[in-house]
Structures are given as structure tokens and as C-alpha cells.
Motif scaffolding. Structure first.
Motif, PDB file in Angstrom:
ATOM      1  N   GLY A  10       0.844  -1.195   0.000  1.00 21.34           N
ATOM      2  CA  GLY A  10       0.000   0.000   0.000  1.00 21.34           C
ATOM      3  C   GLY A  10       0.876   1.240   0.000  1.00 21.34           C
ATOM      4  O   GLY A  10       1.649   1.473  -0.926  1.00 21.34           O
ATOM      5  N   SER A  11       0.793   2.025   1.064  1.00 26.62           N
ATOM      6  CA  SER A  11       1.568   3.273   1.115  1.00 26.62           C
ATOM      7  C   SER A  11       3.074   3.022   1.128  1.00 26.62           C
ATOM      8  O   SER A  11       3.845   3.875   0.681  1.00 26.62           O
ATOM      9  CB  SER A  11       1.157   4.106   2.329  1.00 26.62           C
ATOM     10  N   LEU A  12       3.515   1.858   1.607  1.00 26.01           N
ATOM     11  CA  LEU A  12       4.948   1.553   1.606  1.00 26.01           C
ATOM     12  C   LEU A  12       5.506   1.338   0.202  1.00 26.01           C
ATOM     13  O   LEU A  12       6.728   1.323   0.012  1.00 26.01           O
ATOM     14  CB  LEU A  12       5.242   0.330   2.481  1.00 26.01           C
ATOM     15  N   VAL A  13       4.633   1.199  -0.797  1.00 28.62           N
ATOM     16  CA  VAL A  13       5.102   1.113  -2.181  1.00 28.62           C
ATOM     17  C   VAL A  13       5.601   2.482  -2.640  1.00 28.62           C
ATOM     18  O   VAL A  13       6.447   2.584  -3.521  1.00 28.62           O
ATOM     19  CB  VAL A  13       3.982   0.582  -3.112  1.00 28.62           C
ATOM     20  N   ASN A  14       5.118   3.530  -2.009  1.00 31.94           N
ATOM     21  CA  ASN A  14       5.524   4.888  -2.365  1.00 31.94           C
ATOM     22  C   ASN A  14       6.813   5.222  -1.610  1.00 31.94           C
ATOM     23  O   ASN A  14       6.806   5.495  -0.416  1.00 31.94           O
ATOM     24  CB  ASN A  14       4.418   5.889  -2.024  1.00 31.94           C
ATOM     25  N   ARG A  15       7.934   5.203  -2.318  1.00 32.89           N
ATOM     26  CA  ARG A  15       9.254   5.427  -1.696  1.00 32.89           C
ATOM     27  C   ARG A  15       9.373   6.805  -1.050  1.00 32.89           C
ATOM     28  O   ARG A  15      10.211   7.008  -0.179  1.00 32.89           O
ATOM     29  CB  ARG A  15      10.357   5.249  -2.732  1.00 32.89           C
ATOM     30  N   ALA A  16       8.537   7.743  -1.453  1.00 37.05           N
ATOM     31  CA  ALA A  16       8.574   9.081  -0.854  1.00 37.05           C
ATOM     32  C   ALA A  16       8.073   9.068   0.589  1.00 37.05           C
ATOM     33  O   ALA A  16       8.264  10.035   1.319  1.00 37.05           O
ATOM     34  CB  ALA A  16       7.752  10.062  -1.686  1.00 37.05           C
ATOM     35  N   THR A  17       7.446   7.966   1.016  1.00 37.28           N
ATOM     36  CA  THR A  17       6.911   7.892   2.385  1.00 37.28           C
ATOM     37  C   THR A  17       7.867   7.209   3.354  1.00 37.28           C
ATOM     38  O   THR A  17       7.534   7.053   4.528  1.00 37.28           O
ATOM     39  CB  THR A  17       5.559   7.148   2.426  1.00 37.28           C
ATOM     40  N   ARG A  33      -5.368  -7.686  -1.371  1.00 42.20           N
ATOM     41  CA  ARG A  33      -5.539  -6.417  -0.649  1.00 42.20           C
ATOM     42  C   ARG A  33      -7.011  -6.168  -0.394  1.00 42.20           C
ATOM     43  O   ARG A  33      -7.850  -6.500  -1.224  1.00 42.20           O
ATOM     44  CB  ARG A  33      -4.998  -5.253  -1.484  1.00 42.20           C
ATOM     45  N   ALA A  34      -7.317  -5.495   0.732  1.00 44.88           N
ATOM     46  CA  ALA A  34      -8.698  -5.120   1.031  1.00 44.88           C
ATOM     47  C   ALA A  34      -8.709  -3.856   1.880  1.00 44.88           C
ATOM     48  O   ALA A  34      -7.825  -3.655   2.716  1.00 44.88           O
ATOM     49  CB  ALA A  34      -9.414  -6.242   1.785  1.00 44.88           C
ATOM     50  N   TRP A  35      -9.700  -3.016   1.633  1.00 45.67           N
ATOM     51  CA  TRP A  35      -9.967  -1.870   2.513  1.00 45.67           C
ATOM     52  C   TRP A  35     -10.828  -2.407   3.647  1.00 45.67           C
ATOM     53  O   TRP A  35     -11.895  -2.970   3.400  1.00 45.67           O
ATOM     54  CB  TRP A  35     -10.717  -0.778   1.773  1.00 45.67           C
ATOM     55  N   VAL A  36     -10.357  -2.271   4.882  1.00 48.19           N
ATOM     56  CA  VAL A  36     -11.114  -2.776   6.030  1.00 48.19           C
ATOM     57  C   VAL A  36     -11.166  -1.731   7.134  1.00 48.19           C
ATOM     58  O   VAL A  36     -10.278  -0.893   7.270  1.00 48.19           O
ATOM     59  CB  VAL A  36     -10.536  -4.096   6.596  1.00 48.19           C
ATOM     60  N   ARG A  37     -12.207  -1.810   7.917  1.00 49.84           N
ATOM     61  CA  ARG A  37     -12.380  -0.967   9.095  1.00 49.84           C
ATOM     62  C   ARG A  37     -11.729  -1.693  10.266  1.00 49.84           C
ATOM     63  O   ARG A  37     -11.894  -2.900  10.415  1.00 49.84           O
ATOM     64  CB  ARG A  37     -13.871  -0.757   9.330  1.00 49.84           C
ATOM     65  N   ALA A  38     -10.984  -0.973  11.085  1.00 52.48           N
ATOM     66  CA  ALA A  38     -10.254  -1.604  12.179  1.00 52.48           C
ATOM     67  C   ALA A  38     -10.467  -0.848  13.485  1.00 52.48           C
ATOM     68  O   ALA A  38     -10.820   0.331  13.493  1.00 52.48           O
ATOM     69  CB  ALA A  38      -8.769  -1.652  11.861  1.00 52.48           C
ATOM     70  N   LEU A  47      -5.856  -0.129   4.392  1.00 48.52           N
ATOM     71  CA  LEU A  47      -5.546  -1.111   3.377  1.00 48.52           C
ATOM     72  C   LEU A  47      -4.780  -2.228   4.071  1.00 48.52           C
ATOM     73  O   LEU A  47      -3.790  -1.976   4.764  1.00 48.52           O
ATOM     74  CB  LEU A  47      -4.690  -0.461   2.288  1.00 48.52           C
ATOM     75  N   THR A  48      -5.253  -3.450   3.933  1.00 46.06           N
ATOM     76  CA  THR A  48      -4.586  -4.571   4.573  1.00 46.06           C
ATOM     77  C   THR A  48      -4.429  -5.713   3.592  1.00 46.06           C
ATOM     78  O   THR A  48      -5.068  -5.736   2.541  1.00 46.06           O
ATOM     79  CB  THR A  48      -5.345  -5.050   5.832  1.00 46.06           C
ATOM     80  N   ALA A  49      -3.580  -6.640   3.951  1.00 48.33           N
ATOM     81  CA  ALA A  49      -3.427  -7.883   3.199  1.00 48.33           C
ATOM     82  C   ALA A  49      -4.269  -8.940   3.904  1.00 48.33           C
ATOM     83  O   ALA A  49      -4.268  -9.024   5.132  1.00 48.33           O
ATOM     84  CB  ALA A  49      -1.969  -8.303   3.152  1.00 48.33           C
ATOM     85  N   ALA A 102      -0.322  -6.952   8.421  1.00 45.28           N
ATOM     86  CA  ALA A 102      -1.733  -7.165   8.117  1.00 45.28           C
ATOM     87  C   ALA A 102      -2.548  -6.935   9.384  1.00 45.28           C
ATOM     88  O   ALA A 102      -2.076  -7.207  10.496  1.00 45.28           O
ATOM     89  CB  ALA A 102      -1.963  -8.579   7.598  1.00 45.28           C
ATOM     90  N   ILE A 103      -3.741  -6.427   9.199  1.00 49.43           N
ATOM     91  CA  ILE A 103      -4.640  -6.240  10.337  1.00 49.43           C
ATOM     92  C   ILE A 103      -5.185  -7.608  10.724  1.00 49.43           C
ATOM     93  O   ILE A 103      -5.645  -8.372   9.870  1.00 49.43           O
ATOM     94  CB  ILE A 103      -5.769  -5.258   9.992  1.00 49.43           C
TER      95      ILE A 103
END
Length: 185
Positions: A10-17, A33-38, A47-49, A102-103
Motif C-alpha cells: 500500500g503506502s509503503l510502495v511509495n518510496r517518498a513515504t 488487498r482489502a480496505w477494512v475498518r479496524a 488497506l490490509t493484506a 496485516a490487520i
């Protein structure tokens, strides 16, 4: 000396982060991948695996220098670090082990008002565009579930702590794919 690695999807794919060394593209098999409420923040989705023996997702692996997981564990609050070495295809000869965050299913919630932050989604898509091109962005949307979740447009005042500035073309690409997946619901 071999170093442990993480697999980001997810966001870790963006090297700028982040500034983790030896980052390179990789594929994680047996997960989607899935968008989940936690429980961590019940008004947002993360975003979780999720384990899925028929799926595979693209992402980025990077070394965790000196096996010092503290900073990454803090960044990934609400996620559990899980062993994934044998599920990751990569070209890093010095990757001793690979973890994925992962959550935990026991921390996932099913009810209530919640939304995806546009600034979070933008960061993820920008990372996929930079690493995998437009085909990679399309693959990200196709291999992610939970698009029925409302998206909060916070581009003008980003709420996501690692928000990035997107070009007009990048924003248009995100908006195009969001409209496409929402139309398919």
C-alpha cells in the motif's frame, strides 16, 4: 550480513513515504488487498493484506537495517507483522526473511460509518504508478476489494500523515480508476 525485509503493498510502495534501503519490486502470493475498518481508528478504513490462496499482489520489499523494527512497527500501528518469506517472489539475494503487515481479523470491524481518505489512496496510487506504471495502477485497483467504501476527499487539506503532492495527471488517473471501480459495484 543478511537483513530482514518487509513487503509493502500500500503506502509503503511509495518510496517518498519512507527511507528504507534496497527497495525493489516484488510479488506476494496467497494474499489479496482489502480496505477494512479496524479498531485502531473506527471512522477510517485501512488497506490490509488478507490471506487468499488464489491471489497474488504486487508491492515493494525493502531492508530493515540492523533488524530494527521499532520505527516500522510504530508506523504500522494497528497491523500485526507476519512472516511471509516463502510467499514473496523477489530478486534480493540478501533478504534473510520477509514480513508483511496485516490487520488481524479479530481487529476488523464490520459496522459503522467509515471512509477511505483520498490522500491515503493518492499516496498508494502514486507509488504504484512510479513502480509499475499505469498497468500497475490498474492491477492495484483490480486486486483490491472494499471499493464500496465511501471516499473522503481531503486533497485540499490532507489528513493522511504521509500525504504527497500529486500532479494533475496523477490525480486524474486516481479519479479515473475510482470512477471505474465504483461503476462496477
Amino acid at each position: 550480513m543478511k537483513a530482514p525485509y518487509f513487503f509493502g503493498y500500500g503506502s509503503l510502495v511509495n518510496r517518498a513515504t519512507h527511507a528504507y534501503p534496497q527497495a525493489q519490486t516484488a510479488t506476494l502470493s496467497g494474499w489479496r488487498r482489502a480496505w477494512v475498518r479496524a479498531r485502531e481508528r473506527d471512522d477510517l478504513v485501512f488497506l490490509t493484506a488478507v490471506p487468499d490462496p488464489t491471489a497474488r499482489i504486487s508491492g515493494l520489499i525493502a531492508a530493515v537495517p540492523n533488524a530494527d523494527w521499532a520505527a516500522l512497527d510504530a508506523r504500522e500501528t494497528g497491523y500485526r507483522r507476519r512472516e511471509a518469506t516463502d510467499a514473496v517472489t523477489h530478486g534480493a539475494p540478501d533478504a534473510e526473511s520477509i514480513a508483511v503487515y496485516a490487520i488481524d481479523p479479530t481487529d476488523m470491524l464490520n459496522e459503522g460509518q467509515h471512509h477511505i481518505l483520498q490522500s491515503y489512496l493518492d499516496v498508494v496510487v502514486q507509488g504504484f504508478l512510479n513502480e509499475f506504471g499505469e498497468d500497475g495502477v490498474a492491477e492495484f485497483f483490480a486486486t483490491t476489494s472494499g471499493w464500496d467504501t465511501p471516499i473522503l476527499d481531503d486533497r485540499a487539506k490532507p489528513l493522511y500523515p504521509r500525504a504527497q503532492v500529486l500532479s494533475t495527471a496523477e490525480m486524474a488517473l486516481v479519479d479515473h480508476h475510482v470512477a471505474r471501480v465504483k461503476a462496477d459495484l
